[in-house]
Design a protein around this motif. Structure first.
Motif, PDB file in Angstrom:
ATOM      1  N   ARG A 171      69.199  68.963  -7.096  1.00  0.00           N
ATOM      2  CA  ARG A 171      67.950  69.416  -7.887  1.00  0.00           C
ATOM      3  C   ARG A 171      68.107  70.885  -7.875  1.00  0.00           C
ATOM      4  O   ARG A 171      67.172  71.624  -8.429  1.00  0.00           O
ATOM      5  CB  ARG A 171      66.805  68.807  -7.267  1.00  0.00           C
ATOM      6  CG  ARG A 171      66.132  69.403  -6.316  1.00  0.00           C
ATOM      7  CD  ARG A 171      64.923  68.763  -6.058  1.00  0.00           C
ATOM      8  NE  ARG A 171      64.024  69.975  -5.087  1.00  0.00           N
ATOM      9  CZ  ARG A 171      63.093  69.297  -4.643  1.00  0.00           C
ATOM     10  NH1 ARG A 171      62.570  68.062  -4.596  1.00  0.00           N
ATOM     11  NH2 ARG A 171      62.241  70.241  -3.847  1.00  0.00           N
ATOM     12  N   THR A 188      66.194  75.965  -1.961  1.00  0.00           N
ATOM     13  CA  THR A 188      66.515  74.553  -2.054  1.00  0.00           C
ATOM     14  C   THR A 188      67.617  74.047  -1.089  1.00  0.00           C
ATOM     15  O   THR A 188      67.821  73.101  -0.735  1.00  0.00           O
ATOM     16  CB  THR A 188      66.877  74.068  -3.534  1.00  0.00           C
ATOM     17  OG1 THR A 188      65.583  74.335  -4.435  1.00  0.00           O
ATOM     18  CG2 THR A 188      67.090  72.734  -3.803  1.00  0.00           C
ATOM     19  N   TYR A 223      64.021  66.984 -12.833  1.00  0.00           N
ATOM     20  CA  TYR A 223      64.749  67.429 -11.791  1.00  0.00           C
ATOM     21  C   TYR A 223      65.828  66.579 -10.826  1.00  0.00           C
ATOM     22  O   TYR A 223      66.498  67.077  -9.902  1.00  0.00           O
ATOM     23  CB  TYR A 223      64.136  68.606 -11.116  1.00  0.00           C
ATOM     24  CG  TYR A 223      62.941  68.036 -10.343  1.00  0.00           C
ATOM     25  CD1 TYR A 223      63.056  67.518  -9.067  1.00  0.00           C
ATOM     26  CD2 TYR A 223      61.642  68.121 -10.911  1.00  0.00           C
ATOM     27  CE1 TYR A 223      61.733  67.168  -8.515  1.00  0.00           C
ATOM     28  CE2 TYR A 223      60.513  67.802 -10.505  1.00  0.00           C
ATOM     29  CZ  TYR A 223      60.386  67.075  -9.168  1.00  0.00           C
ATOM     30  OH  TYR A 223      59.519  66.682  -8.555  1.00  0.00           O
ATOM     31  N   TYR A 224      65.667  65.441 -11.012  1.00  0.00           N
ATOM     32  CA  TYR A 224      66.492  64.371  -9.984  1.00  0.00           C
ATOM     33  C   TYR A 224      67.303  63.548 -11.029  1.00  0.00           C
ATOM     34  O   TYR A 224      67.728  62.568 -10.664  1.00  0.00           O
ATOM     35  CB  TYR A 224      65.373  63.322  -9.472  1.00  0.00           C
ATOM     36  CG  TYR A 224      64.779  63.851  -8.130  1.00  0.00           C
ATOM     37  CD1 TYR A 224      65.375  64.729  -7.466  1.00  0.00           C
ATOM     38  CD2 TYR A 224      63.435  63.634  -7.900  1.00  0.00           C
ATOM     39  CE1 TYR A 224      64.648  65.385  -6.267  1.00  0.00           C
ATOM     40  CE2 TYR A 224      62.690  64.182  -6.870  1.00  0.00           C
ATOM     41  CZ  TYR A 224      63.256  65.160  -5.955  1.00  0.00           C
ATOM     42  OH  TYR A 224      62.918  65.523  -4.996  1.00  0.00           O
ATOM     43  N   GLU A 259      60.728  76.599  -7.829  1.00  0.00           N
ATOM     44  CA  GLU A 259      61.490  76.541  -6.451  1.00  0.00           C
ATOM     45  C   GLU A 259      62.618  77.330  -6.540  1.00  0.00           C
ATOM     46  O   GLU A 259      63.790  77.287  -7.559  1.00  0.00           O
ATOM     47  CB  GLU A 259      61.836  75.177  -6.051  1.00  0.00           C
ATOM     48  CG  GLU A 259      62.522  74.909  -4.669  1.00  0.00           C
ATOM     49  CD  GLU A 259      62.406  73.481  -4.320  1.00  0.00           C
ATOM     50  OE1 GLU A 259      61.838  72.945  -3.175  1.00  0.00           O
ATOM     51  OE2 GLU A 259      63.481  72.870  -4.899  1.00  0.00           O
ATOM     52  N   LYS A 274      64.072  72.321 -10.381  1.00  0.00           N
ATOM     53  CA  LYS A 274      62.851  72.201 -10.034  1.00  0.00           C
ATOM     54  C   LYS A 274      61.977  73.622 -10.304  1.00  0.00           C
ATOM     55  O   LYS A 274      62.187  74.328  -9.622  1.00  0.00           O
ATOM     56  CB  LYS A 274      62.158  71.781  -8.623  1.00  0.00           C
ATOM     57  CG  LYS A 274      61.169  71.349  -8.342  1.00  0.00           C
ATOM     58  CD  LYS A 274      60.726  70.733  -7.131  1.00  0.00           C
ATOM     59  CE  LYS A 274      59.368  70.128  -7.039  1.00  0.00           C
ATOM     60  NZ  LYS A 274      59.073  69.533  -5.801  1.00  0.00           N
TER      61      LYS A 274
END
Length: 76
Positions: free
Chosen positions: A39, A51, A9-10, A46, A43
Motif C-alpha cells: 500500500r 509506510t 489502497y489495498y 501517509e 493511502k
C-alpha cells in the motif's frame, strides 16, 4: 464514511492484499509487512517512508521471533 472492506489502497490490478496474504499463508507479522509494502504511496496522508518503516517494524519483529524460536530449539 471510510471504506472498511476493499479500500483502494489495498487493491491493485484486481488483486487485494488480503488475498496475497492468504494465498501464501503468511503469519501476522509477515502479512502486515506485505500489507504496508503493497500500500506504500497509495493511502492518502501517509508518507511512503513512514509506510516502509511500519513494514520494517513487522519484519524486525518476525526476525526476533524466529531467533527466539531457534534459540529455544537449540537448547533442547
Amino acid at each position: 464514511m471510510t471504506q472498511i472492506n476493499h479500500p483502494d489502497y489495498y487493491n491493485s490490478g484486481g488483486i487485494e492484499v488480503i488475498d496475497v496474504i492468504d494465498a501464501y499463508g503468511l503469519n501476522f507479522n509477515l502479512g502486515n509487512a506485505i500489507k504496508y509494502i503493497l500500500r506504500m504511496g497509495k493511502k492518502h496522508g501517509e508518507e511512503p517512508i513512514d509506510t516502509l518503516h511500519k513494514a520494517q517494524w513487522y519484519l524486525d519483529h518476525e526476525i526476533e521471533r524466529l531467533k527466539l524460536l531457534n534459540a529455544s530449539k537449540n537448547e533442547k
